[in-house]
Design an enzyme around this catalytic site. Sequence first.
Site: not given
Length: 206
Positions: A40, A44, A68, A128
């Site tokens: 992943e 960011r 994100t 998640k």
Amino acid sequence: MNLLEIMRSSPVIPVIAIDDLAHAVPLARALVAGGIRVLEVTLRTQHGLAAIRAIAEQVPEAILGVGTLTRHEDFAAARDAGAIFGVSPGLTKDLIEGSRSSGLPLLPGVMTPSEVMSAREAGFRQVKLFPAVPAGGVGMLNAIAGPLPDMLFCPTGGISQETAAQFLACKNVACVGGSWLTPKDALVAGDWARVTALAKAASALK
């Protein structure tokens, strides 16, 4: 691959923030060499999409996701860069539409029972738990398994090599997310052997 297959392909999904684009490919190769194929790469940092593109082109054995996700337009950009699934810290109507219109499967973040139920109403069965430890950790996951047995989780946030197995033992957990596989000092030093060793330890978790 669908989202369930992706989640079951690795006990740990490393959460990767790329500060130096030159680190992206060797880092991905080091993780894959250690048995961790599901990656992943978060948005960011300014290098997120470029890192996804580079890894997709040069490390084809990686199962590459984008993390994100917070805006509708990020979905198509990440898909075009080479991501095959997305991860978000929460779930909004904008994100649902972004996932549907782009065709990029989404693993949405949830923290409370109400958020889990809202995600289920929107058609999601894999979510998640984020941030996992502040949300209640293992106790929360075990408690929610009773009333919502059809939901499967990837807890992320505050999990370490030492605690990951406790989360993976929960019947409603398919995998966990964590950043301990990619310590910043190892990346700065180019210590890819250390990253591979951490990945090997993570891939052995059950």
